[in-house]
Design an enzyme around this catalytic site. Structure first.
Site, PDB file in Angstrom:
ATOM      1  N   ASP A  34       0.832  -1.211   0.000  1.00 21.39           N
ATOM      2  CA  ASP A  34       0.000   0.000   0.000  1.00 21.39           C
ATOM      3  C   ASP A  34       0.863   1.257   0.000  1.00 21.39           C
ATOM      4  O   ASP A  34       1.354   1.679   1.060  1.00 21.39           O
ATOM      5  CB  ASP A  34      -0.904  -0.033   1.242  1.00 21.39           C
ATOM      6  N   SER A 198      -0.856  16.007 -11.852  1.00 26.43           N
ATOM      7  CA  SER A 198      -1.015  15.710 -13.280  1.00 26.43           C
ATOM      8  C   SER A 198      -1.524  16.989 -13.949  1.00 26.43           C
ATOM      9  O   SER A 198      -2.529  17.560 -13.496  1.00 26.43           O
ATOM     10  CB  SER A 198      -2.049  14.592 -13.466  1.00 26.43           C
TER      11      SER A 198
END
Ligand SMILES: COc1ccc(CN)cc1O
Length: 329
Positions: A34, A198
Site C-alpha cells: 500500500d 497531473s
C-alpha cells in the site's frame, strides 16, 4: 541488493496481494502493498479468533528472530472507514529474495469487519513515507526505508496489471517492463504520501483538458478518485451512465463500451483503456456495473489508485529528492 515479487489481483482487481515471509522459520503471509500508508501490519496469534476468517496469521512466539517492541502500539484507519490496531514486534522480513532484519511487524489485536471479510488478505505493507507510520511512542520505519541502505538503487517499482499478476521490484528498474521512456514528476511528500500533480486529462480521443489533478499514487486504493468536474465530464460521454445514490457512485450497464481516460504526467500521457474503468457489477444480476472513476469529494486531494496505476509502469524513487516516474506499457 534487489527483490522482485508477484502482485496477484484479488476479486475484480480490488486489491493486489504479494507473498511476504516473516520470521525464522519463515511464516509466509499474503500482504497488500500500500503506497498510501506506512504501517506493516498483519493478522496474528493476537487477533481475536472471531475476527479471523480464513486469513493466515503471524505467530511471533514461533519465530526465533522475533523481538517484542516493549510498550509500542499502533492504530490506523483508512479512507474506506476500515481500521486496525495492536502491538509491535521486530523481525526479519523477506520479499522476493530481499531480506531485511529488525523490521517493525505490527501485530493486529483488533481489526475492523472489512478486514475480517477479506479472507485472502493477511495484512498490509505500507510503502508511503515513514513520517506517517502510526507506531507510538517511537515511530517505526517502513520496509522500504529499512531496505534502502542495502538496495542497489533507492527505488521500488509497481507494475500492476488488468486481471492478471503483476510485479513489485525493489532496488532496480526493469527497463524491459515498459515501452518508450520514463517521465519523472515532482513529489510533495510533506504529508507522507507520494503526491504529485497531473497537468491535464482527456476522455477518449478528445483533446487534453489542462485542468490539473493533484493526488497521491496509491496502490492500496482500488479506483481512480478525481474532482467531480472531471467525473462529470467523463460520464457525460456515456449515454446510459448515471449517478446511483444507493451505490454512492456512477454506474452503467455492464455491456457498455467505455471511453478511455488519459492522465498527463509532465509532458507525457498515460492512457487508461476503457475496459479498466468497468470495475465490477453492483449486484448479482450483473446488469449494472460500478465505474472505476469516481469522485474524490471530501478527501481533499485525488487518488490515483489501481485503476490508474495498472495502466503504467511506476517508479517510486526514494532518493534524497523523491520523485515518481511513469511509463506506458
Ligand atoms: C478493507 O480493505 C482495505 C482497507 C484499506 C486498504 C488501504 N487503502 C486496503 C484494503 O484492502
Amino acid at each position: 541488493a534487489t527483490g522482485s515479487v508477484v502482485a496477484t489481483p484479488a476479486q475484480y482487481d480490488a486489491e493486489y496481494l504479494s507473498p511476504v515471509s516473516i520470521g525464522t522459520p519463515a511464516q509466509t503471509l499474503m500482504l497488500d502493498f500500500d503506497t498510501g500508508s506506512s504501517d506493516l501490519w498483519v493478522f496474528s496469534s493476537e487477533t481475536p479468533k472471531s475476527s479471523v476468517q480464513g486469513q493466515t496469521v503471524y505467530n511471533p512466539s514461533k519465530s526465533s528472530t522475533a523481538k517484542k517492541l516493549s510498550g509500542a502500539t499502533w492504530k490506523i484507519s483508512y479512507g474506506d472507514g476500515s481500521s486496525s490496531s495492536g502491538s509491535v514486534y521486530t523481525d526479519k522480513v523477506t520479499i522476493g529474495g530481499l531480506s531485511v532484519s529488525n523490521v517493525a511487524v505490527e501485530s493486529a489485536q483488533k481489526v475492523s469487519r472489512e478486514f475480517t471479510a477479506e479472507a485472502d488478505l493477511d495484512g498490509l505493507l505500507g510503502l508511503a513515507f515513514s513520517s506517517i507510520n502510526t507506531v507510538q511512542p517511537t515511530q517505526q520505519k517502513t520496509f522500504f526505508d529499512m531496505a534502502k541502505p542495502s538496495l542497489d538503487s533507492a527505488v521500488f517499482t509497481a507494475d500492476l496489471k488488468y486481471g492478471k499478476a503483476g510485479k513489485y521490484n525493489f532496488g532496480y528498474i526493469d527497463d524491459s517492463a515498459y515501452n518508450g521512456s520514463l517521465t519523472y514528476t515532482a513529489v510533495d511528500s510533506s504529508n507522507g504520501w507520494w503526491m504529485f500533480t497531473s497537468p491535464g486529462y482527456a476522455v477518449g480521443s478528445g483533446t487534453l483538458d489542462s485542468t490539473s489533478i493533484t493526488g497521491i499514487a496509491d496502490t492500496g486504493t482500488t479506483l481512480l478518485l478525481v474532482p467531480s468536474s472531471v467525473v462529470t465530464t467523463y460520464y457525460k460521454q456515456i449515454r446510459n451512465a448515471r449517478y446511483d445514490s444507493s451505490q454512492a457512485g456512477y454506474v452503467f450497464p455492464c455491456s457498455t463500451s467505455l471511453p478511455s481516460f488519459t492522465y498527463a504526467v509532465g509532458n507525457s500521457q498515460i492512457v487508461i483503456p476503457g475496459k479498466y474503468i468497468n470495475f465490477a457489477p453492483v449486484d448479482s444480476a450483473g446488469s449494472s456495473c460500478f465505474g472505476g472513476i469516481q469522485s474524490d469529494e471530501g478527501i481533499g486531494f485525488s487518488i490515483f489508485g489501481d485503476v490508474a496505476l495498472k495502466a503504467a509502469f511506476v517508479v517510486f524513487d526514494g532518493s534524497q529528492s523523491p520523485r515518481l516516474g511513469f511509463a506506458s506499457k
